[in-house]
Design a protein around this motif. Sequence first.
Motif, short mmCIF file in Angstrom:
data_model
loop_
_atom_site.label_atom_id
_atom_site.label_comp_id
_atom_site.label_asym_id
_atom_site.label_seq_id
_atom_site.Cartn_x
_atom_site.Cartn_y
_atom_site.Cartn_z
N VAL A 1 30.99 37.60 35.08
CA VAL A 1 31.22 36.56 34.16
C VAL A 1 31.64 35.20 34.90
CG1 VAL A 1 32.30 37.92 32.33
CG2 VAL A 1 33.61 36.75 34.15
N VAL A 2 31.12 34.16 34.45
CA VAL A 2 31.62 32.87 34.89
C VAL A 2 32.81 32.14 34.13
CG1 VAL A 2 30.49 30.45 35.60
CG2 VAL A 2 29.05 32.57 35.54
N VAL B 1 27.39 37.13 45.38
CA VAL B 1 28.61 37.58 45.35
C VAL B 1 29.70 36.91 44.09
CG1 VAL B 1 28.67 38.45 47.85
CG2 VAL B 1 30.17 36.04 46.94
N VAL B 2 30.63 37.67 43.66
CA VAL B 2 31.49 37.14 42.71
C VAL B 2 33.03 37.53 43.04
CG1 VAL B 2 30.19 37.36 40.82
CG2 VAL B 2 31.56 39.21 41.48
N PHE B 3 33.97 36.67 42.91
CA PHE B 3 35.36 36.87 43.05
C PHE B 3 35.84 38.20 42.18
CE2 PHE B 3 34.59 32.37 43.87
CZ PHE B 3 35.00 32.55 45.41
N SER B 4 36.39 39.09 42.86
CA SER B 4 36.85 40.38 42.48
C SER B 4 38.34 40.64 42.73
CB SER B 4 35.93 41.39 42.97
OG SER B 4 36.21 41.54 44.24
N SER B 5 38.72 41.77 42.01
CA SER B 5 40.02 42.36 42.21
C SER B 5 41.11 41.21 41.92
CB SER B 5 39.99 42.85 43.83
OG SER B 5 41.35 43.66 43.90
N ILE B 6 42.09 41.06 42.89
CA ILE B 6 43.42 40.19 42.46
C ILE B 6 42.88 38.82 42.60
CG2 ILE B 6 45.06 41.77 43.68
CD1 ILE B 6 44.81 40.12 46.09
N SER B 7 41.56 38.69 43.23
CA SER B 7 40.99 37.06 43.21
C SER B 7 40.53 36.69 41.70
CB SER B 7 40.22 36.98 44.17
OG SER B 7 40.65 36.97 45.44
N ALA C 1 41.56 38.41 39.04
CA ALA C 1 42.70 38.39 38.25
C ALA C 1 43.45 36.99 38.00
CB ALA C 1 43.63 39.61 38.93
N VAL C 2 43.69 36.33 39.14
CA VAL C 2 44.24 35.13 39.02
C VAL C 2 43.25 34.21 37.99
CG1 VAL C 2 45.74 35.33 41.04
CG2 VAL C 2 43.43 34.11 41.04
N ALA C 3 42.02 34.25 38.30
CA ALA C 3 41.00 33.34 37.50
C ALA C 3 41.21 33.90 36.00
CB ALA C 3 39.71 33.62 37.95
N HIS C 4 41.27 35.19 35.62
CA HIS C 4 41.56 35.42 34.51
C HIS C 4 42.91 35.22 33.71
CE1 HIS C 4 37.73 37.62 33.52
NE2 HIS C 4 37.76 37.88 34.63
N GLY C 5 43.66 34.88 34.69
CA GLY C 5 45.21 34.66 34.14
C GLY C 5 46.18 35.77 34.24
N LEU C 6 45.55 36.71 35.09
CA LEU C 6 46.61 38.06 35.21
C LEU C 6 47.64 37.79 36.03
CD1 LEU C 6 43.74 40.86 34.75
CD2 LEU C 6 45.01 39.64 32.89
N PRO C 7 48.69 38.42 35.90
CA PRO C 7 49.84 38.50 36.80
C PRO C 7 49.66 39.24 38.13
CG PRO C 7 50.47 39.88 35.11
CD PRO C 7 49.02 39.46 34.79
N LEU C 8 50.16 38.95 39.24
CA LEU C 8 50.06 39.80 40.33
C LEU C 8 51.47 40.07 40.75
CD1 LEU C 8 47.79 37.88 42.55
CD2 LEU C 8 47.17 39.42 41.07
N PHE C 9 52.02 41.05 39.99
CA PHE C 9 53.52 41.18 40.12
C PHE C 9 53.78 42.08 41.54
CE2 PHE C 9 57.30 43.98 39.59
CZ PHE C 9 58.29 43.14 38.93
N GLY C 10 54.81 41.59 42.27
CA GLY C 10 55.06 42.38 43.42
C GLY C 10 54.29 42.06 44.65
N ILE C 11 53.27 41.25 44.67
CA ILE C 11 52.20 41.38 45.70
C ILE C 11 51.97 40.08 46.13
CG2 ILE C 11 51.14 43.55 45.33
CD1 ILE C 11 48.69 42.12 44.36
N ARG C 12 51.73 39.77 47.51
CA ARG C 12 51.18 38.35 47.83
C ARG C 12 49.90 38.53 48.49
NH1 ARG C 12 54.94 34.21 47.92
NH2 ARG C 12 57.12 34.92 46.97
N PRO C 13 48.68 37.88 47.94
CA PRO C 13 47.61 38.14 48.65
C PRO C 13 47.45 37.34 49.93
CG PRO C 13 47.42 37.29 46.29
CD PRO C 13 48.77 37.32 46.65
N ASP C 14 46.93 38.07 50.93
CA ASP C 14 46.65 37.16 52.04
C ASP C 14 45.10 37.20 52.26
OD1 ASP C 14 45.78 39.83 52.60
OD2 ASP C 14 47.17 40.05 54.43
N ARG C 15 44.34 37.64 51.62
CA ARG C 15 42.85 37.15 51.48
C ARG C 15 42.13 37.00 50.22
NH1 ARG C 15 41.00 42.67 54.52
NH2 ARG C 15 42.30 43.37 53.17
N VAL C 16 41.03 36.41 50.13
CA VAL C 16 40.38 36.36 48.85
C VAL C 16 39.31 37.43 49.01
CG1 VAL C 16 38.57 34.66 47.58
CG2 VAL C 16 40.61 33.76 48.94
N HIS C 17 39.26 37.98 47.71
CA HIS C 17 38.43 39.06 47.49
C HIS C 17 37.07 38.76 46.66
CE1 HIS C 17 41.24 42.52 48.45
NE2 HIS C 17 41.98 41.38 48.55
#
Length: 327
Positions: A127-128, A74-80, A82-98
Amino acid sequence: MKIADARSRVIRRSEVIAGGATERQLRTLVDRGELTRVRSGFYARASHLSGLHVEERHLLDVVAADAARRGGDVVFSSISAAVAHGLPLFGIRPDRVHVAGPRTDAVARPRAGLAHHAVQLSDGDKVVLDGLPCTSLARTVFDLARTVPRGTAVAAADAALRAVAWHAGDRVYDEYAAEAFRSGLLDRLAKAAGSRGVRQARFIVAFADGRAQLPGESISRLHLHDLGFAPPRLQVPFRGPRGEDWAVDFGLDDADAWGEFDGKGKYTDPAFLRGRTPEQAVLEEKYREDWIRGTSNRRFARWGIAHVGSAADLARRLAAFHISPPS
């Protein structure tokens, strides 16, 4: 925050015990608020959590989940991802790791704060990043554009294009690189026709522009579109009276006006201030604005995060400067 920095802030339970604390003392540290549980078996010092942005806090969750992995594909995906790539999460607060992949037993305690997406990923979609297995930037944007709220998706897609095409040193936007990235996303969406979220994603991918520097600028663009403004020019260059290289966030040409989004750190962030006091920064901004307004003979509106909660909020702010889309 970098991935390595996030790792340095996460403490294993075994490390606390090895340092001489008993189980009871560990519970006391948590009860007192000195340690915060990140996930089962992993903690962070409260002082290391203070002031973190949403993205940084979620990155701690991601690196803790990675430390708990038991192998697998498995790899980290979606919003999880996103934060590894340095992308913003505007307007949401994650409650789970994807995480994404064909197996469900690759991460320790898969029901403890994890969202598993059972999908097959090609090698090109993986990617790693500093040891952290993630979906690629393109795959991450593809997933976000289909599954998160429109504003969140626009901010992330803008940031991804910025990473691909914006050269900060000379303030040049590589249109070819941006369009190549966009074309790849559109190809993915064509193959996913009929799937959930594809209609929104097509809009997001077509709308994205890496010249937007902040999530607030991205959501401002979206609201301007919804209000009926023509697509604004972004980062419009201006030459100051002493040869200064300036840029205005928005050229609202159909309203004969300029627009500027002021982020929270514009007058407080040391990186922006570059040795100036906040008062000096305010005066320089006023000098710049007055010059641009006077030489262009255009209205000049400023707004901040408090004015982009909705399109109506931004419309009210612009109306205060007598700016509205042409009827």
